[in-house]
Design an enzyme around this catalytic site. Structure first.
Site, PDB file in Angstrom:
ATOM      1  CD  GLN A 105      -2.626  -1.243   2.599  1.00 35.81           C
ATOM      2  OE1 GLN A 105      -3.681  -0.630   2.738  1.00 35.81           O
ATOM      3  NE2 GLN A 105      -2.075  -1.974   3.561  1.00 35.81           N
ATOM      4  CG  ASN A 106       4.115   1.365   2.294  1.00 35.21           C
ATOM      5  OD1 ASN A 106       3.082   1.716   2.861  1.00 35.21           O
ATOM      6  ND2 ASN A 106       5.013   0.593   2.875  1.00 35.21           N
ATOM      7  CB  VAL A 107       3.184   5.850  -2.790  1.00 33.13           C
ATOM      8  CG1 VAL A 107       1.742   5.377  -2.899  1.00 33.13           C
ATOM      9  CG2 VAL A 107       3.315   6.881  -1.656  1.00 33.13           C
ATOM     10  CG  HIS A 123      -2.710   2.728  -2.086  1.00 38.17           C
ATOM     11  ND1 HIS A 123      -2.619   2.749  -0.705  1.00 38.17           N
ATOM     12  CD2 HIS A 123      -3.856   2.049  -2.376  1.00 38.17           C
ATOM     13  CE1 HIS A 123      -3.654   2.120  -0.191  1.00 38.17           C
ATOM     14  NE2 HIS A 123      -4.414   1.688  -1.176  1.00 38.17           N
ATOM     15  CB  CYS A 184       0.385  18.867 -19.001  1.00 44.39           C
ATOM     16  SG  CYS A 184       0.583  17.391 -20.027  1.00 44.39           S
ATOM     17  CB  CYS A 187      -2.873  18.818 -22.652  1.00 50.10           C
ATOM     18  SG  CYS A 187      -2.917  18.653 -20.837  1.00 50.10           S
ATOM     19  N   GLY A 225       2.937  -4.182   8.934  1.00 54.20           N
ATOM     20  CA  GLY A 225       2.934  -2.736   9.082  1.00 54.20           C
ATOM     21  C   GLY A 225       1.689  -2.031   8.597  1.00 54.20           C
ATOM     22  CB  SER A 226      -1.256  -2.665   7.006  1.00 55.03           C
ATOM     23  OG  SER A 226      -2.485  -2.062   6.623  1.00 55.03           O
TER      24      SER A 226
END
Length: 303
Positions: A105-107, A123, A184, A187, A225-226
């Site tokens: 779940q870590n980024v 995630h 961006c 665009c 760790g959650s």
């Protein structure tokens, strides 16, 4: 507080399960706290900080300016975080064939830095930036170069508070207001967002499906760790429990999945995972265990 170590009997029971192989590992923010990245919640499950939600981020340019000004300043400290002993143990478990899946779940990308491969980042990752308007993606390093060019000296010239779980820091409103947002390259919109799932934003269905496949291929779900407070992780515990597969949870404090756990170890991850590795006969040098505060194990019995 006197430091207490992981309960030996519980750790041995978890090691016996892991030794059988086909372990799906699910990790949460507590996996990275010993690397200096704070968790959103304390050991009692109470949220310590309130992150920006998806709705807030897409609602206005001012909200995006607030996010990116803080994230730009915090990035250097966040990116300097290194894998801890727990990350290295997980990589070793994968390398030695004990695991059949690694879902995080870590980024922060620390599992990969520790040597793990085929990591399913439920995630997303802070290492990429996505345009919400045209879906173009660029590396975070490129985004940081643009931010530096538009805001020379900003990252090192403002007073900040502590780093937060998603890599940003607190800043004075005047500093936020002076920050120049990038647009961006494709665009021209100012809707650039880290390629992560914000609170209030759904996890992509294909990632969820791949995570279920990993869980279904396993004979043990090992949660590290959650607190399992959010459904994106807790659903896999419920799913495994319903299917009759054992679930082992190692983390500090109570979790939402305690009632479904076969074994529950209430302890810090560094010492627990290094101890687990030793019981499995792994002799790697996993490095120093940073955290010294540990609680006792809570064996819940086989279900």
């Amino acid at each position: 507080m006197t430091a207490r170590h992981p309960d030996a009997a519980t750790l041995e029971a978890v090691a016996d399960l892991v030794a059988g192989g086909r372990v799906c590992v699910l990790t949460g923010a507590g996996m990275s706290t010993e690397s200096g990245i704070p968790d959103y919640r304390g050991p009692d499950g109470t949220r310590r900080v309130t992150p920006m939600t998806y709705g807030e981020f897409v609602a206005s340019t001012d909200a995006r300016r607030r996010y990116w000004s803080r994230a730009h300043v915090g990035w250097r400290r966040f990116a300097a975080s290194a894998p801890n002993a727990g990350h290295r143990v997980v990589a070793a478990l994968q390398r030695e064939g004990f695991t059949c899946g690694l879902v995080t779940q870590n980024v922060d990308g620390l599992h990969q830095e520790a040597g793990a491969s085929d990591v399913l980042e439920l995630h997303g990752t802070l290492g990429l930036v996505r345009c919400l308007t045209c879906e173009d993606r660029i590396p975070r390093a490129v985004m940081e170069q643009q931010l530096d060019a538009l805001n020379p000296g900003f990252a090192g010239g403002v007073r900040t508070g502590e780093i937060r779980p998603d890599g940003d820091v607190t800043l004075a409103e005047a500093d936020v207001a002076a920050f120049v947002l990038p647009t961006c390259r494709v665009c021209g919109a100012d809707t650039l967002k880290p390629d992560v799932v914000y609170f209030g934003e759904p996890v992509p269905k294909d990632r969820v499906a791949r995570a279920y496949e990993a869980v279904d291929a396993s004979r043990l779900l090992l949660v590290l760790g959650s607190s399992l407070k959010v459904m994106s992780g807790y659903r896999f515990v419920r799913h495994s429990h319903k299917a009759g597969r054992p679930v082992a949870i190692v983390t500090r404090g109570r979790t939402r999945g305690d009632d479904e756990a076969t074994w529950r170890l209430d302890a810090g991850l560094g010492e627990s995972l290094v101890g687990l590795a030793r019981l499995l006969g792994l002799t790697d040098d996993f490095g120093e265990v940073v955290d010294g505060e540990y609680a006792t194990g809570l064996p819940l019995g086989l279900t």
